[in-house]
Structures are given as structure tokens and as C-alpha cells.
Write a protein that holds these residues in place. Structure first.
Motif, mmCIF file in Angstrom:
data_model
loop_
_atom_site.group_PDB
_atom_site.id
_atom_site.type_symbol
_atom_site.label_atom_id
_atom_site.label_comp_id
_atom_site.label_asym_id
_atom_site.label_seq_id
_atom_site.Cartn_x
_atom_site.Cartn_y
_atom_site.Cartn_z
ATOM 1 N N LEU A 1 -2.902 -4.876 8.034
ATOM 2 C CA LEU A 1 -1.809 -5.115 7.100
ATOM 3 C C LEU A 1 -0.861 -6.190 7.629
ATOM 4 O O LEU A 1 -0.345 -7.006 6.861
ATOM 5 N N ALA A 2 -0.651 -6.213 8.947
ATOM 6 C CA ALA A 2 0.205 -7.249 9.538
ATOM 7 C C ALA A 2 -0.454 -8.627 9.437
ATOM 8 O O ALA A 2 0.232 -9.632 9.239
ATOM 9 N N ALA A 3 -1.755 -8.675 9.565
ATOM 10 C CA ALA A 3 -2.464 -9.953 9.495
ATOM 11 C C ALA A 3 -2.557 -10.467 8.064
ATOM 12 O O ALA A 3 -2.495 -11.676 7.840
ATOM 13 N N ARG A 4 -2.712 -9.548 7.123
ATOM 14 C CA ARG A 4 -2.842 -9.945 5.718
ATOM 15 C C ARG A 4 -1.933 -9.078 4.852
ATOM 16 O O ARG A 4 -2.398 -8.156 4.184
ATOM 17 N N PRO A 5 -0.641 -9.344 4.858
ATOM 18 C CA PRO A 5 0.288 -8.496 4.097
ATOM 19 C C PRO A 5 0.096 -8.572 2.586
ATOM 20 O O PRO A 5 0.539 -7.685 1.867
ATOM 21 N N ASP A 6 -0.571 -9.597 2.098
ATOM 22 C CA ASP A 6 -0.797 -9.726 0.661
ATOM 23 C C ASP A 6 -1.953 -8.858 0.157
ATOM 24 O O ASP A 6 -2.144 -8.726 -1.051
ATOM 25 N N TYR A 7 -2.733 -8.290 1.087
ATOM 26 C CA TYR A 7 -3.905 -7.506 0.708
ATOM 27 C C TYR A 7 -3.836 -6.089 1.300
ATOM 28 O O TYR A 7 -4.605 -5.753 2.208
ATOM 29 N N PRO A 8 -2.955 -5.230 0.800
ATOM 30 C CA PRO A 8 -2.885 -3.862 1.354
ATOM 31 C C PRO A 8 -4.147 -3.051 1.076
ATOM 32 O O PRO A 8 -4.490 -2.157 1.845
ATOM 33 N N CYS A 9 -4.842 -3.389 -0.004
ATOM 34 C CA CYS A 9 -6.086 -2.666 -0.302
ATOM 35 C C CYS A 9 -7.144 -2.930 0.761
ATOM 36 O O CYS A 9 -7.951 -2.048 1.062
ATOM 37 N N LEU A 10 -7.134 -4.129 1.344
ATOM 38 C CA LEU A 10 -8.087 -4.453 2.394
ATOM 39 C C LEU A 10 -7.871 -3.577 3.616
ATOM 40 O O LEU A 10 -8.842 -3.061 4.186
ATOM 41 N N SER A 11 -6.622 -3.370 4.016
ATOM 42 C CA SER A 11 -6.359 -2.509 5.171
ATOM 43 C C SER A 11 -6.761 -1.069 4.871
ATOM 44 O O SER A 11 -7.297 -0.376 5.731
#
Length: 128
Positions: free
Chosen positions: A16-26
Motif C-alpha cells: 500500500l505504501a508503494a502503490r497508494p492508488d491501488y489498495p485492492c492490489l495490496s
């Protein structure tokens, strides 16, 4: 099973820290990592269900040990426990100690002592 909660958090937060725009990915990656244990249990069930359990097969008296008695469920579980202990002592404890700063030393040793106490109490007081 309670250890799966911090395990999922440990995977989801950096993602989530690396990709904050994609919470579904985390969420998906944390969920996917949680599937490793049931998958491993299924694979273990396929390979280990025919292993003898203590007292069913093996040597009595002075008989030689055969391959079936050496590959019993107890021996497999003891081997896996030894691997987990080795990883803890050789990898996790030194890494945790390396990250100690300031008053963290007290928490490090308190955590180790509490973990040992919990293991001993569960071994002594849970029915076998």
C-alpha cells in the motif's frame, strides 16, 4: 491461525505504501499470500497421509529401523519444527536485534521471554 493477521499486515502495508492508488492490489497480494498455508496443508496431506503414526509401525525391541519407521509423521513434524527453530535463531533473532534502538532492547528481551513462557505453559497445560 492468529499469526496470519500480522502476516497479512506485513504484506499489505508495504504494498500500500508503494502503490497508494491501488489498495485492492495490496488486499489481493495479502490474500494470495494467505493461500500458501492451505495449499501447503493440502500438499502435505497428499504426501503424508500414508505415513505411520507412533506405535502403528516401526521397530520394537532390537529390530533395525527401516525406511518406514524413519519417515513417520512424528519425525516429519520434528524435522519441520527444527527448521523453524533454526530460522528463528539464525535469521529472525539477529535481524530483530539489529533493529533495536533506544528502549527497544527491553521490548526485545521481554518478547523473547513472553514467547518462551507461552510455549512452556501451552506444552504443560494443554491436553495431549
Amino acid at each position: 491461525m492468529i499469526h496470519n493477521i500480522p502476516e497479512g499486515i506485513a504484506i499489505a502495508i508495504p504494498c500500500l505504501a508503494a502503490r497508494p492508488d491501488y489498495p485492492c492490489l495490496s488486499f489481493l497480494l495479502a490474500s494470495f499470500s494467505g493461500l500458501a498455508e492451505p495449499f501447503g496443508a493440502f500438499v502435505a496431506l497428499l504426501f503424508l497421509r500414508r505415513l505411520p503414526v507412533g506405535g502403528q509401525e516401526g521397530s520394537e525391541g532390537g529390530e533395525d529401523l527401516d525406511a518406514g519407521s524413519m519417515l513417520s509423521l512424528e519425525n516429519v513434524l520434528a524435522f519441520v519444527a527444527g527448521i523453524m527453530i533454526a530460522v528463528s535463531i539464525c535469521e529472525l533473532f539477529p535481524e530483530a536485534k539489529r533493529h533495536i534502538r533506544g528502549a527497544g532492547k527491553m521490548y526485545y528481551y521481554t518478547g523473547i521471554i513472553c514467547g518462551i513462557v507461552v510455549m512452556v505453559v501451552t506444552e504443560l497445560y494443554l491436553p495431549s
